[in-house]
Design a protein around this motif. Sequence first.
Motif, PDB file in Angstrom:
ATOM      1  N   LEU A  55     -17.805   4.895   1.682  1.00 47.64           N
ATOM      2  CA  LEU A  55     -16.614   5.419   2.455  1.00 47.64           C
ATOM      3  C   LEU A  55     -16.271   6.550   2.110  1.00 47.64           C
ATOM      4  O   LEU A  55     -16.681   8.106   1.437  1.00 47.64           O
ATOM      5  N   TYR A  89      -2.405   5.876   9.444  1.00 40.31           N
ATOM      6  CA  TYR A  89      -2.496   4.864   9.131  1.00 40.31           C
ATOM      7  C   TYR A  89      -1.493   3.651   9.187  1.00 40.31           C
ATOM      8  O   TYR A  89      -2.264   2.702   9.372  1.00 40.31           O
ATOM      9  N   ALA A 135      -9.280   2.698   0.071  1.00 43.35           N
ATOM     10  CA  ALA A 135     -10.113   1.592   0.624  1.00 43.35           C
ATOM     11  C   ALA A 135      -9.568   1.853   2.312  1.00 43.35           C
ATOM     12  O   ALA A 135     -10.054   1.930   3.639  1.00 43.35           O
ATOM     13  N   PHE A 136      -8.062   1.130   2.162  1.00 41.94           N
ATOM     14  CA  PHE A 136      -7.591   1.379   3.691  1.00 41.94           C
ATOM     15  C   PHE A 136      -7.372   2.929   4.697  1.00 41.94           C
ATOM     16  O   PHE A 136      -8.186   2.146   5.800  1.00 41.94           O
ATOM     17  N   THR A 137      -7.009   3.696   3.992  1.00 39.84           N
ATOM     18  CA  THR A 137      -6.968   5.146   4.594  1.00 39.84           C
ATOM     19  C   THR A 137      -7.963   5.566   4.857  1.00 39.84           C
ATOM     20  O   THR A 137      -8.816   6.733   5.516  1.00 39.84           O
ATOM     21  N   GLY A 138      -9.184   5.478   4.142  1.00 38.23           N
ATOM     22  CA  GLY A 138     -10.506   5.613   3.844  1.00 38.23           C
ATOM     23  C   GLY A 138     -11.135   5.281   5.094  1.00 38.23           C
ATOM     24  O   GLY A 138     -11.033   4.289   5.084  1.00 38.23           O
ATOM     25  N   ARG A 197      -4.197  14.557  -1.788  1.00 41.42           N
ATOM     26  CA  ARG A 197      -3.057  13.727  -2.537  1.00 41.42           C
ATOM     27  C   ARG A 197      -3.805  13.027  -3.199  1.00 41.42           C
ATOM     28  O   ARG A 197      -2.604  12.485  -3.853  1.00 41.42           O
ATOM     29  N   HIS A 200      -9.170  -2.233  10.344  1.00 39.05           N
ATOM     30  CA  HIS A 200      -8.362  -1.851   9.739  1.00 39.05           C
ATOM     31  C   HIS A 200      -8.635  -2.940   8.400  1.00 39.05           C
ATOM     32  O   HIS A 200      -8.526  -2.614   7.231  1.00 39.05           O
ATOM     33  N   ARG A 201      -9.918  -3.441   8.839  1.00 38.76           N
ATOM     34  CA  ARG A 201     -10.296  -4.358   8.262  1.00 38.76           C
ATOM     35  C   ARG A 201      -9.604  -5.321   6.667  1.00 38.76           C
ATOM     36  O   ARG A 201     -10.177  -5.263   5.481  1.00 38.76           O
ATOM     37  N   GLY A 247     -17.113   2.987  12.312  1.00 37.53           N
ATOM     38  CA  GLY A 247     -17.709   3.736  10.976  1.00 37.53           C
ATOM     39  C   GLY A 247     -19.158   3.935  11.606  1.00 37.53           C
ATOM     40  O   GLY A 247     -19.954   3.656  10.705  1.00 37.53           O
ATOM     41  N   GLN A 248     -19.171   4.180  12.828  1.00 34.44           N
ATOM     42  CA  GLN A 248     -20.862   4.040  12.967  1.00 34.44           C
ATOM     43  C   GLN A 248     -21.651   6.210  12.666  1.00 34.44           C
ATOM     44  O   GLN A 248     -20.366   6.825  13.351  1.00 34.44           O
ATOM     45  N   ALA A 249     -21.790   7.004  11.741  1.00 33.05           N
ATOM     46  CA  ALA A 249     -21.663   8.319  11.846  1.00 33.05           C
ATOM     47  C   ALA A 249     -22.144   8.888  13.289  1.00 33.05           C
ATOM     48  O   ALA A 249     -23.094   8.261  13.813  1.00 33.05           O
ATOM     49  N   LYS A 289      -6.371  -0.181  -3.148  1.00 30.38           N
ATOM     50  CA  LYS A 289      -6.286  -0.579  -1.949  1.00 30.38           C
ATOM     51  C   LYS A 289      -5.977   0.840  -0.708  1.00 30.38           C
ATOM     52  O   LYS A 289      -6.733   0.353   0.502  1.00 30.38           O
ATOM     53  N   LEU A 290      -5.177   1.350  -1.006  1.00 31.62           N
ATOM     54  CA  LEU A 290      -4.706   2.533  -0.563  1.00 31.62           C
ATOM     55  C   LEU A 290      -6.029   3.356  -0.218  1.00 31.62           C
ATOM     56  O   LEU A 290      -6.095   3.885   1.134  1.00 31.62           O
ATOM     57  N   LEU A 343      -0.304  10.308   5.315  1.00 32.46           N
ATOM     58  CA  LEU A 343      -1.327   8.923   5.456  1.00 32.46           C
ATOM     59  C   LEU A 343      -0.277   7.689   6.214  1.00 32.46           C
ATOM     60  O   LEU A 343      -0.654   7.321   7.091  1.00 32.46           O
ATOM     61  N   LEU A 350       0.750  -0.690   0.124  1.00 28.75           N
ATOM     62  CA  LEU A 350      -0.071   0.033  -0.185  1.00 28.75           C
ATOM     63  C   LEU A 350       0.523   0.986   0.015  1.00 28.75           C
ATOM     64  O   LEU A 350       0.416   2.067  -0.512  1.00 28.75           O
ATOM     65  N   GLU A 364      -1.562  12.526  -6.835  1.00 31.03           N
ATOM     66  CA  GLU A 364      -1.285  11.250  -6.913  1.00 31.03           C
ATOM     67  C   GLU A 364      -2.039  10.723  -7.750  1.00 31.03           C
ATOM     68  O   GLU A 364      -1.013   9.617  -8.340  1.00 31.03           O
ATOM     69  N   LYS A 400      -3.217   1.082  -6.158  1.00 26.38           N
ATOM     70  CA  LYS A 400      -3.993   1.918  -4.941  1.00 26.38           C
ATOM     71  C   LYS A 400      -5.457   2.570  -4.735  1.00 26.38           C
ATOM     72  O   LYS A 400      -5.990   3.122  -3.393  1.00 26.38           O
ATOM     73  N   MET A 437      -6.904  13.723   2.481  1.00 27.63           N
ATOM     74  CA  MET A 437      -6.695  12.972   1.638  1.00 27.63           C
ATOM     75  C   MET A 437      -7.088  12.815   0.299  1.00 27.63           C
ATOM     76  O   MET A 437      -6.656  12.585  -0.729  1.00 27.63           O
ATOM     77  N   ARG A 463     -14.756   4.026   6.726  1.00 31.35           N
ATOM     78  CA  ARG A 463     -16.107   3.839   6.471  1.00 31.35           C
ATOM     79  C   ARG A 463     -17.473   4.297   7.464  1.00 31.35           C
ATOM     80  O   ARG A 463     -16.757   3.424   8.246  1.00 31.35           O
ATOM     81  N   MET A 464     -18.188   4.248   7.013  1.00 28.30           N
ATOM     82  CA  MET A 464     -19.914   5.551   7.614  1.00 28.30           C
ATOM     83  C   MET A 464     -20.459   4.372   7.486  1.00 28.30           C
ATOM     84  O   MET A 464     -21.032   4.603   6.363  1.00 28.30           O
TER      85      MET A 464
END
Lengths: 904, 151
Positions: free
Chosen positions: B106, A661, B28-31, B115, A707-708, A765-767, B25-26, A657, A647, B119, B23, B112, B33-34
């Motif tokens: 997401l 992360y 997804a990883f750094t975003g 960025r 981190h999923r 992830g819960q708003a 994956k990046l 980042l 990544l 990128e 990318k 981000m 999830r809500m």
Amino acid sequence: MQRSLFSYIWRYSKPEQVVILILVVLAQVFYFLSLSVPKSIVNNGISGNAFKDTHTIPFLVWEFDLSAIFPGKVIRILDGFQVDQLDYLIIMSFIFLAAVIVNGQFKRSINTQKGRMGERMLRRLRYELYDRILRFPPAHFRKVKQAELATMIKDEVEPLGGFIGDAFVQPMFLGGQALTAIIFIMMQNLLLSVIVLVLLGAQMVIIPRLRKPVLLLGRERQLSARLLAGRIAETADGYQEIHVHGASNWERADISERLGHIFRIRFDLYNKKFVAKFWNNILSQATPFAIYLVGGYFAITGHMDVGAVVGVLLAYKDLPSPIKELIDWDQQRQDVQIKYEQVIDQFQPEGMLDEELQVVPDGPPPPLGHELVLSGVTVSEDGRVKQLDAVTLTLETDAKIAVIGGAGSGKDVLGQVLARLVPPSGGSIKIDGNDYGRLPEYILGARTAYVGQETYLFPLSVRDNLLFGLKHRPIAPARYDDDARMRREAFWKEAERAGNPPFDPNADWIDYELAGATGPADLLPCIVKVLKQVEFDEDIYSLGLRGAIDAEQRPDLVEKILKVRHVLHGRLQQPDYASLVEPFNADRYNGNLSVAENLLFGTPVGKDFDGDNLAADPYMQTVLRELGLDRDLLRMGLSIAETMVELFSGLSPDNPLFEQYSFISADELPNVRLLLQRLGGKGAEAVPEADRVRLTTLPLRYIEARHRLGLIDAAMQDRLLAARRAFRAGLPPPLQDSVEFYDFGRYNDAATLQDNILFGRLVYGQAQADQRVGTLIRQVLDELALRDSVIEVGLDYNVGVAGKRLAATQRQKLGIARALIKRPQFLVVNEAVAVFDGRTQDRIRDHILEAADGRGVVWIANRPAQAEPFDQVIVMQGGKIAAHGTKAELEARGGLYAELMASA
Amino acid sequence: MNLNEEVEILKRVPLFSKVELAKLKLIAFTGERMTFGPGQEVCHQGEPGDAMYVILGGVADVLIDTPTGPLQVAQLKKNGFFGETAILCDAPRNATIQANESLLTLKISKDMFYRLVSEIPSMAIEMMRELALRVEDTNRKLSEATAHKAA
């Protein structure tokens, strides 16, 4: 303070010095004995001179021969007994031993008493200097550097303590010793003693001369060290400026220059010191040379017996050290006198406050008085620029007055004059006809309050800062058990001996009445009220939620918090809140906790299990190894490392980042990539021992829900739970205090109030989970009437050095609250709300006015519009009062008032 | 849903269709999830925006304040994205987004987002295309509406 150190010492330690002097004189008898006995041992005991004609001699005959007055009259007190030569030798040897021991005892006792006296005097001197700081005129603090004051009291007077014990005793003692030795030598042989005296005289003249430059350099060293301390403090104070202006190298240049200067002084000092030492040695060795030569000659020619020469040599052997020490003492005397003068010079500025202004009251403070009259008050620092120019003003201390004016109008100086922070350089201020400047500080402190634009907070808790203005005298003595009371009384007695006041900081100093409370029990509502007035209660409440309490100290609160936990977890079952929090459950894996937290299932206490230490902990490693989990974690570590390399490889190292992360820092990433390349997919078995801990820490930081990466399946969860149980079951006793396990029925001392209430983790992830759960917690706390208790916990928050752990606005709010809690009869607010936004300024002003029902407020307005709700307005310009009256009057007159109002 | 499944979904989002897998994956990883419950607002019109959202599942209503109350002007479905205007132009949110049913998004923060755009050029192009389409769509609707009024 006395200019001469000697008269200062004599004044405060006379009786002690006399006792020690008597001891010193007594000691000389035994000292003389220890010198004269060896002579008898050599002459009579060994050489047998007294036994030449007779076998035994009488011993211990004690008689007074009074034949000079009454012929033939001899009073015999002891008859004594007969001894032969061997007995004589043995007895005399023991007498010698006894004399040496008694002499040593004297020395010990003298030294102890000297030490105690010196320490007492040092304590007195330090206290007196500190006392003077408290009485410095306010303007003086603009001229002195705090670090220099601290160095002077802490370091520079320290050698004085060592010297004080010796100030009178040392010359007496050493002089006595030297004199005894010289008399002894004189009694043996006059010529020898003349030689010794001449050589000693030469020493005493030459050595001090050689040491003179050493003294001068010592003074220079002291000054340069003090300046260095000041400079270092400046660097710490000005760190922002240094960074912002990129001036660190300029600062380096300056410090290097100073250190070079100090090095030169110190090296010079060495040079000169050793030159002096060299000559000292040569001169002191010249005397035995003379004794050997001349004494030997006399012994050979029969003018002196050998015993006498040995006696002289022995006496002389002891002579150089007192002489040398005497010279040392004299040098120290000069040195210390210089230091003393240099220190006390800094502690007697012009305009020191009178001691009487700071007396300790013996009862509640009287009211302030009603009418404050300023006549012709002028404030000017140099006599030319007048910040206040002949201001004449009469005001009632219960009036509500706003002072408006432009910058430089003198309105802020007027505020400081009213708070007595700036003494008028001309004119007079009277309160009900008495001199305002002579009002004791405790009345001023209790009945008036002042808040300026900046607030200084002490590095204590919010509570201690808030109640600072209520501590004018001990209200109720501290309670001690008998033992402690005795110790405290001895402590105070000692304090008084050193001229320190026997105050007890453990006593209750809080004047509850002043705050409108009757005692510690009902103080909290008063505090909360004041915090609300400055809109600071919400912040303290949040701090309280983030604070921790000691369960043993507050069992009542702990019980209530556990109740809140219960109620909250009931509410969290409701559909609205379902899935916002994942509670801690000993039998379930918590996906919102990291693997480490899941294994530990508790709050780490201390360093053993904290953060990445967990992976390196031997006990944890054993547990994991026994369950075979070490391999799995290593495999997970490898998998995480591979993902991270995949990544983050393309990103530049300064990409934020990484920090937010990545499990692996940007610097570490290349190493990890190399490691993976070396392994070439060979799997966990092939990982070298050295890299294992590092790879194992990666999965421990892993939080499944965040981190999923899908690393923890149901089977893995079960194995981690087994490890959790094994870890807890086998925890060795020394580590039991290192973790506080999660337990729904127990309060967790190591966690914050909020974490204790939540007893779980917010689900990722819960708003708005954070806000919603936060609101729910507040709601439950309010329902159970615990809001004030949480605020009480928040009051324990330490504000840090100069209050820097609080934001500037929070500091200011606390400063205003500190003034308000006293319910002052006369409050001066000197542009104190300027840091807040406009609306907050007005709201806080209204709260203050509302709270000051029937009491006076002088509001130095930072915006003229703030004058709106005040009864009277003073308009200032150029250090003078341009207008004074009610708003209606001023409006009618127009002029500057109208101008200022229009500009607002 | 783990990272790989998320990546599978992101692949099908037009905005990210040209973005290479690593990318993605990046992102997804750094975003973040809500999840939003039905009726919960993701963002409110007029408030400052600090993030854009990609819909991973569910339906969101786009509401605009009118004098007579909020008016629904559109619906966004899986693979749609919103919130980019506020962070591109530093403007307040131009609409309220409300979850119609349980909504999975997401969340890509402003930092981000910049960025990623700098990128990954292909993402910038895709975003331009989408924005251009929206302008085109708006223009068409406008001309239709004016024609309608004229008629």
